[in-house]
Design a protein around this motif. Structure first.
Motif, PDB file in Angstrom:
ATOM      1  N   THR A  38       0.831  -1.203   0.000  1.00 13.72           N
ATOM      2  CA  THR A  38       0.000   0.000   0.000  1.00 13.72           C
ATOM      3  C   THR A  38       0.866   1.252   0.000  1.00 13.72           C
ATOM      4  O   THR A  38       0.583   2.209  -0.730  1.00 13.72           O
ATOM      5  N   LEU A  39       1.945   1.250   0.791  1.00 12.19           N
ATOM      6  CA  LEU A  39       2.855   2.395   0.784  1.00 12.19           C
ATOM      7  C   LEU A  39       3.422   2.621  -0.613  1.00 12.19           C
ATOM      8  O   LEU A  39       3.522   3.766  -1.078  1.00 12.19           O
ATOM      9  N   ASP A  40       3.792   1.543  -1.284  1.00 10.11           N
ATOM     10  CA  ASP A  40       4.315   1.661  -2.649  1.00 10.11           C
ATOM     11  C   ASP A  40       3.276   2.257  -3.596  1.00 10.11           C
ATOM     12  O   ASP A  40       3.596   3.114  -4.422  1.00 10.11           O
ATOM     13  N   LYS A  41       2.038   1.825  -3.469  1.00  6.52           N
ATOM     14  CA  LYS A  41       0.971   2.306  -4.356  1.00  6.52           C
ATOM     15  C   LYS A  41       0.707   3.800  -4.201  1.00  6.52           C
ATOM     16  O   LYS A  41       0.374   4.465  -5.177  1.00  6.52           O
ATOM     17  N   VAL A  42       0.847   4.326  -2.975  1.00  4.85           N
ATOM     18  CA  VAL A  42       0.590   5.751  -2.768  1.00  4.85           C
ATOM     19  C   VAL A  42       1.862   6.595  -2.850  1.00  4.85           C
ATOM     20  O   VAL A  42       1.806   7.809  -2.701  1.00  4.85           O
ATOM     21  N   GLY A  43       3.010   5.952  -3.096  1.00  3.01           N
ATOM     22  CA  GLY A  43       4.258   6.681  -3.308  1.00  3.01           C
ATOM     23  C   GLY A  43       5.038   7.050  -2.068  1.00  3.01           C
ATOM     24  O   GLY A  43       5.864   7.955  -2.097  1.00  3.01           O
ATOM     25  N   VAL A  44       4.807   6.344  -0.975  1.00  2.00           N
ATOM     26  CA  VAL A  44       5.525   6.615   0.273  1.00  2.00           C
ATOM     27  C   VAL A  44       6.807   5.781   0.303  1.00  2.00           C
ATOM     28  O   VAL A  44       6.776   4.572   0.075  1.00  2.00           O
ATOM     29  N   SER A  65       7.607  11.846   2.543  1.00  2.00           N
ATOM     30  CA  SER A  65       6.795  10.640   2.744  1.00  2.00           C
ATOM     31  C   SER A  65       5.917  10.758   3.973  1.00  2.00           C
ATOM     32  O   SER A  65       4.771  10.306   3.974  1.00  2.00           O
ATOM     33  N   LEU A  68       3.094  12.932   2.993  1.00  2.00           N
ATOM     34  CA  LEU A  68       2.179  12.166   2.149  1.00  2.00           C
ATOM     35  C   LEU A  68       1.332  11.207   2.983  1.00  2.00           C
ATOM     36  O   LEU A  68       0.128  11.076   2.762  1.00  2.00           O
ATOM     37  N   MET A  69       1.950  10.568   3.964  1.00  2.00           N
ATOM     38  CA  MET A  69       1.190   9.687   4.873  1.00  2.00           C
ATOM     39  C   MET A  69       0.118  10.486   5.600  1.00  2.00           C
ATOM     40  O   MET A  69      -1.004  10.031   5.771  1.00  2.00           O
ATOM     41  N   THR A  71      -1.525  13.011   4.545  1.00  2.00           N
ATOM     42  CA  THR A  71      -2.670  13.290   3.683  1.00  2.00           C
ATOM     43  C   THR A  71      -3.560  12.069   3.504  1.00  2.00           C
ATOM     44  O   THR A  71      -4.761  12.198   3.276  1.00  2.00           O
ATOM     45  N   HIS A  72      -2.984  10.872   3.614  1.00  2.00           N
ATOM     46  CA  HIS A  72      -3.764   9.642   3.415  1.00  2.00           C
ATOM     47  C   HIS A  72      -4.409   9.117   4.708  1.00  2.00           C
ATOM     48  O   HIS A  72      -5.516   8.596   4.674  1.00  2.00           O
TER      49      HIS A  72
END
Length: 77
Positions: A38-44, A65, A68-69, A71-72
């Motif tokens: 999941t981290l890979d999919k959202v670019g973290v 990162s 970005l986390m 924001t998700h």
């Protein structure tokens, strides 16, 4: 009497309770894989922290990162 109890009554030997598995853990390989995929999919960007040869934690440390986390999943408290 239930069928299971009747069946157990026919088995010779001592009756022992199953061992306690202990508290649930989120340190399984499956959970780590779901999380890192999941981290890979959202670019973290993430790394693996190991204790000995066993992977233990998945740190997210780069500022971009972490933002970005946030924001998700929301800000860290």
């Amino acid at each position: 009497m239930s069928t299971r109890k009747r069946a157990l009554a026919l088995v010779p030997g001592p009756r022992m309770a199953p061992p306690d598995p202990g508290p649930p853990s989120d340190k399984s390989d499956d959970i780590r894989k779901l999380f890192t995929d999941t981290l890979d999919k959202v670019g973290v960007e993430w790394t693996t922290l190991a204790r000995g040869s066993d992977p233990f934690n998945i740190p997210v440390a780069r500022k971009a990162s972490v933002t970005l986390m946030g924001t998700h999943v929301g800000p860290r408290h």
